[in-house]
Structure formats: C-alpha cells, structure tokens
Design a protein around this motif. Sequence first.
Motif, short mmCIF file in Angstrom:
data_model
loop_
_atom_site.label_atom_id
_atom_site.label_comp_id
_atom_site.label_asym_id
_atom_site.label_seq_id
_atom_site.Cartn_x
_atom_site.Cartn_y
_atom_site.Cartn_z
N LEU B 220 0.88 -1.29 -0.02
CA LEU B 220 0.00 0.08 -0.02
C LEU B 220 0.79 1.37 -0.02
O LEU B 220 0.63 2.26 -0.52
CB LEU B 220 -0.99 0.08 1.32
CG LEU B 220 -1.93 1.32 1.31
CD1 LEU B 220 -2.85 1.02 0.36
CD2 LEU B 220 -2.80 0.85 2.64
N SER B 334 -7.88 -1.17 -4.77
CA SER B 334 -7.71 -1.71 -6.23
C SER B 334 -6.35 -2.18 -6.36
O SER B 334 -5.41 -1.36 -6.03
CB SER B 334 -8.55 -1.10 -7.15
OG SER B 334 -7.46 -0.01 -7.80
N PRO B 335 -6.11 -3.14 -7.15
CA PRO B 335 -4.85 -3.74 -7.33
C PRO B 335 -4.21 -2.96 -8.55
O PRO B 335 -4.90 -2.53 -9.67
CB PRO B 335 -4.71 -5.08 -7.73
CG PRO B 335 -6.26 -5.32 -8.11
CD PRO B 335 -7.17 -4.09 -7.68
N ASN B 336 -2.71 -2.60 -8.51
CA ASN B 336 -2.16 -1.98 -9.55
C ASN B 336 -0.74 -2.66 -9.72
O ASN B 336 0.10 -2.16 -9.20
CB ASN B 336 -2.00 -0.77 -9.61
CG ASN B 336 -1.72 0.06 -10.85
OD1 ASN B 336 -1.17 -0.67 -11.81
ND2 ASN B 336 -1.55 1.25 -11.13
N ARG B 339 1.33 -2.77 -6.54
CA ARG B 339 1.01 -1.92 -5.55
C ARG B 339 -0.57 -1.96 -5.46
O ARG B 339 -1.32 -2.44 -6.34
CB ARG B 339 1.32 -0.43 -6.22
CG ARG B 339 2.59 -0.24 -6.63
CD ARG B 339 2.79 1.43 -6.82
NE ARG B 339 2.02 1.70 -8.05
CZ ARG B 339 2.63 1.86 -9.20
NH1 ARG B 339 3.92 1.58 -9.52
NH2 ARG B 339 1.91 2.46 -10.14
N SER B 341 -4.01 0.58 -4.95
CA SER B 341 -4.22 2.18 -4.76
C SER B 341 -5.73 2.16 -4.07
O SER B 341 -6.44 1.22 -4.03
CB SER B 341 -4.38 2.62 -6.24
OG SER B 341 -5.42 1.91 -7.11
N VAL B 342 -5.77 3.21 -3.37
CA VAL B 342 -6.89 3.30 -2.68
C VAL B 342 -7.97 3.98 -3.79
O VAL B 342 -8.01 5.22 -4.26
CB VAL B 342 -6.74 4.45 -1.46
CG1 VAL B 342 -8.09 4.93 -0.79
CG2 VAL B 342 -5.76 4.01 -0.62
N ARG B 343 -9.17 3.47 -3.63
CA ARG B 343 -10.49 3.72 -4.65
C ARG B 343 -11.16 4.94 -3.61
O ARG B 343 -11.65 5.98 -4.33
CB ARG B 343 -11.23 2.58 -4.89
CG ARG B 343 -10.64 2.16 -6.19
CD ARG B 343 -10.94 3.05 -7.51
NE ARG B 343 -9.75 3.07 -8.37
CZ ARG B 343 -9.70 2.17 -9.59
NH1 ARG B 343 -10.60 1.35 -9.55
NH2 ARG B 343 -8.71 2.21 -10.36
#
Lengths: 218, 579
Positions: B220, B334-336, B339, B341-343
């Motif tokens: 994160l 959500s995945p990237n 990493r 990411s915060v939605r």
Amino acid sequence: MAQGVQLRVWGDYACFTRPEMKVERVSYDVMTPSAARGVLEAIYWKPSICWKVDRIHVMKPILFDNVRRNEVESKIPVKGATGVNAAMKDSKTPLRLYIEDSRQQRAAMVLRDVEYIIEAHFEYTNGEDRNDGKHLDIFNRRAAKGQCFHRPYLGCREFAAFFEPVQGEIPQSALTGEKDLGWMLFDIDYQADMTTTFFRPVMKNGIIECRNQRVVAK
Amino acid sequence: MILQALNDYYERLRADPETEVSDFGFSQEKLAFSLVLSEQGSVVQLRDLRQFEGKRSFPKPAVVPKLPKERSGTNAPSYFMWDKSKYVLGCELDSDGNEIFFKNQFDSFAEVHREILGDNKDSGAKALLNFIDQRIFGQVPEWATKELLSTGFICFELDGQRGFLHERSAIRNAWQEYLRKNQSEIRGQCLITGQHDCSIPSTHPQMKNVPGAQPAGAALVSFNAPAFGSYGKGTSNHNAPVSERAAFGYTTALNVLLAPGSRRKVQLGETTVVFWTDIPGVAEEFFGLSVGVKEAEDHEMAQEVDQYLRAVVKGYYPHELGKRDTPFYVLGLSPNAARLSVRFWHVGTVGKMAENIGNHYKALRLQRSFENEPEYPRPWWLLKELAPQRDSRHIPPLLGGQFIRAIVHNQPYPRTLLTTVMGRIRADRQVNYLRACIIKAYLTRNAQKEISMGVDKENTNIGYRLGRLFAVVDYIQNDAAPGANVTVRDRFFGAAAATPRRIFPVILKNAQHSLAKIRKEKPGWAITLDKSVQTILGDVDPRKGFPATMTLEQQGMFVLGYYHQRQDLYTKQEDKTEE
C-alpha cells in the motif's frame, strides 16, 4: 496584522498528496500549510521574506473523485552518459525518455471543487529590506491583478489555482462542527536534510489553525 | 487517516483476547514438521505436525519469529528457529525427486542462529547450535524423509520438554533483542503516530489476498520506481516516514481484514472493499451482505438482511445494529501490479451508514417483473448488468468503486452509470428489472425526478410518455404477429429513444396495420389498445410534436416508461385489482 494577507484560492480539482500514498495518490482532506505557502510564493516572494500560514479556511464541503492517468516511472538522470550533466557539458547529448518503455498507469483520489481562504503573514529572514508596507502592497497589487511568478496550483501542478485577495471580513465557511484531520504534513525542513514534519490539526467550523507549530523552513 | 485508523484497529485486535494477531517481529505461519532435538543436538524424533483429511494435508498454524518483511531474492537469509529443509539441511528435492544442495542457504541458517543465539545459556538454544555444528553439507541424514525434503516448514523442539523451541522465553528474548539492535538507523517523525525520533524502515510488509494483485503480496505504501521518490529519498519508504511498529500495525490489521474468509471484505469488480467498526457486531455483517457479497451463504441470512433493508429503506434504524454513533470505516482498494491504490475511503457512523444504504435502496425500488427477482438488488448484480455479456471481468474498472462510494457517502451516482447502462440497452436491446432499477436510481438521485414504483399515468415527461407508447406499440405488434423474427423493439428501440421524430411516425403507422389484423380476431381488444395509444398520445403537445432528439436523461425516462407500461400490460387484470 501589519504583515498579514488574505487570499482566496479555488479550482475544479486539487490533490494535496499524502506522502504515504503518493504513488497511487490519495489527497489529504484539505489544503496543507506547505501547499498554501507554495501558492503565496508563486504570487510574491523574495529572499528577504518568508511566508507563514496562520489559518486555512475550508469554504466548501470535502468531495473526492478518482482519476486514472498514464504517467512515467523514470526520471532523466543527472549523472551518467545520458544525463543532464553530460548534455550541459557538450550541448549535443540529447536528453530523452521513451515513454513506451517507462509508462506507468497511476490512479489518484483527488479533491473536487475546492475553495480555500489562506490567512498568512510574512516574516523577515534577515536585516535587509524591512518595509512592511512595501511587501504588503506588492503582494496585494499582484494578487488583485492576477500576476504571479508561476501559476499557483492546488497540490499538483496540473491542478491550477484561481486566486483573488479577500477584501474585508472572511465569509463563513459552509462547514460546521469539528473534524479531526489526523496527522498531516506541515512542511519540509530543508535545513535538516529535507525532513518532513507533521502536525495534527482539528478543523473547527471549517477553520484550520496552523500557528503554534514547529517553525521550519527558513 | 487511513493508516492511522488501521493502526488503531490493530491495537484493538491485540487487546481483544478472542482474536489472534501477532506481535511485532512475529508472524503466523504454517509448519509441517518438527525436529525433536536432544541437548547434544542430535535428532531424537521427526514429528509430523500436519493434519490429514482424506488425501489433503493441513500444516499447523503457529506464531513464529519473523522480520516484518518478505524474504526475496535467490540468496535471502534464513528465518530464525524455523525454515524449509533447503535452509535447515541445505538440501531440497526437485520435482523429479533428485537431491539438490544449496550451499548459501545452508550457511545462512548457521550464520543467522549463531548471530542471534551466540553465547545464549538456554539449553534449547545450545541444543540448536549443537545441531547446526553437527550438520555436514552435501549429506542427507537418514532420518530425513522425502516429504521433509520437499514440502513445508520445519521447526524444532527439545526432547522431554513441552512446546517448540521458538516459544521458549529465553529464545524470544534473544530475538527481540536482535530486533532492537537491527532497527533502521534512519530516524524521524512517524506520520501515523506523530511520535518524534522513531526508527523508520525502508520497506513495509506486504498485503496479501487482494484479487488482481501479485499473489506474493502488494504494497500500500511503496515507492518502486525512480519517478515516485521526492526530495532525494529515492525509492525507499523514507519518502513517507512510518515507524517500524506502526508499519507492522497497519499492515497486520489490513491483512487480517483481507484474509480469506474474512467477513469484513467484499469484492466488487476489481475493487476490494474492507470495512470495520470500533465495536464488532451485526453492523459489519449487515454492511457486508447489503453492499457486497454475490449471494448470502444461507437463505436465512439473506432474509434477515432483507428485513434490515426493509427497515432502513423506510427510514427506521434496526436496533440490532448496535449504537448509532459507533464509528464505521470503509476502505476501497484496487490492485495495480505490485501496488495497491485507494479507490475510496470513508469514515462515518453506523447510524449514518444504515441511513445511506437505506437511501440507496429506496432510490432503486421498482416493481419487479418476476416474483423471483430480488427485491433489494445488490450492487454486484447491478454492476454485472453493465458489463458486455454480463461477464464480471468486463465491468468498467473505475465504476465499481465510484458506485460504492456514491452509496456510502450518499452522493450522486457517477454519470457513467447512466451512459453505460444506456449503451448496454442500445447494444442488446434488453430492458430488464435490474437495468430499469439502475436508471431509476440515477434519475431519482441525480436528476431529482419523482418516479413511482409502477406505471404513472399522470406523468407527462415526454421521454416517459414515449417510452410507454413504445411499449404499447411493441405489444400490439407482438399480439398481431407473435414470434416475429425481428420485433419493433429489436429494430427501433435505440433510435426511438434517441430520435423520436424520425422513428415514431413510422412505427405508429405500422402499428395501425397490426391493429387492423387484431381487429379481425379480437375487435374489443383492438379498441382497448387503440384507446391506450390515443390516451398516451393525448398529452403530447401537438404543436411541438415528437422531439427531434432526446437527452440521455430523457432517454432514461423513456426506458423507465417502457418498463412500467410493459409491466402494466403483462400484469393480469385481476392481479391489479388486488393491489
């Protein structure tokens, strides 16, 4: 205050990126004092003064939005055969970055429709050029005309800020009640190896008190 | 705020005797074997810790010493007091059953234990060091079974004493002492706790069990490319100073929330939503089942949730949910790749959350076409309607998160919700209950339209009127030529909604031909149908006629009018009088 100014800034988007989430960016809920300082410095600054942010008024409700953008993952190096130093030396080496090789898609949680009023004052950094009225007039004149050294922005360069001086009393914010904002970036101490410093503001009726914090960045 | 709330949650979990979360420097891992050592370091017994159920085996979960970061690279150091046979014996079997020897790993196991235990006086520590001294690289002891060499983690115990070696207090102390000595040299203010002069680690533990992210774990907080660093801090987490303990706290809490089988997690498209309250209870369950989950596991549970929903839709607060002002946290991730990411991120109270969910389901409420359709359609079902072929993999990636955010914040729905659903209807010409629900919710909340649950004959909105008209025309054609290959809906639905002036004169003329045919067989019915066309048309302003084009909102009303009128036409008369 003889050295105090009031500036209204607003824009469609803003992203006051949290340092812990600056890759997949997540904004703080409100403008940080260092972002406010950046706005003031974009309008008027010289080495003999430094801006101190006193209060930030959050005028509109806090709204978030998500955007996803294509960005790059690398920087053009300073050192090395393809770096900036080499290019400056022989003025032939091209500086380049192939975006196809370094594309990164990044998501961001940004603020929508923001408006702030920054209350700040300036202090002197040395004995020279001490003239309250002069600096104050220059700032207010420039702010009223829309002059700036570079376009002020709301956290990120792509989120340009509109600005105007506030005449008379500061209007009441749309926000009421108290809100604990958690630990927020206060500023970066450039004299101590660029150390970050944090503070814990509480927003009362839309007003964030920024005084009485550790003094940094002289 | 996100990391702070997670760290607070960790502290609460630790204080709660019913939940097991590990302390800093320890982690829950799965052990397969235990070597029982004599004090001289020889292996007395090999104990299998696994439990067997049929052909499957389950290793034993146990809390073992572990640095709060993942091991990576080919020459990664050994774990302390436990590891694979690759490290413990320097040997591992490949898939064909051949012995392969690993010198670096063999040495690393000795090195790590000598460094930490050194001159420890504990008999357990001495036994393990003796065991290490007696190992010979390149040889496999006769007690080592094939399974030991190929699967699972190995730990140790001392002959004649209860418990594992890593549970002995002397060894735990030695490990904690080692952790203290080895903390990061870099110090600064922690942005989670605000504490000054903390040791700042350069990486944080990773989050597992996020679908779409790397299975080994995703971070994160990470700065994994040069462009992400600032102020010369490079790609390390010194960009965001977090103390070692707080980093462990927030990641542990998040991993608990994300763990398989967690009831505080729902999956929506590619967005993983975790949520928690200060006081665990029904509220968490309610949120999970009303916002996420594809199906409630058992029927009873689903009915119970529907009952709560019925209450909150009416604006009541079910007292089973607990205190109204209990803080409630929702985090959408959500995945990237490597990493997360915060939605979205939401801090509210249980009372407000129930109210917002109630408002959402109230906006959705619509008369069902069939009895078996859900009264309270969950976001997941709605989102699936927006994907081509109803394939959840094709749900527009940003939409899931934005939709849930709109629900929990009680904000306008994303406009893409309307554009996507209209696009789907145009593409496959299917107007069903779920799609009509989405449009109704959007128009009610975003365009402040008053829309009834069933057909509203007083509504003079031109889009709504034309939608009703289209339904009648569709019905007439169907009645005159049942089972036609191409119906008027197939040919004209999209165009009639977008450009009525061009389409309606044509289809009304066609409808007259169909009516003529019906008149031959059922003259009374033909008159009824003709009348309903006249009544619906009656309110259309004759001076303006049919509008040349309609906006997306009007097209939404068109779909709703069509849906309502069709419901009305296909509902038997006796059913109607009963209502």
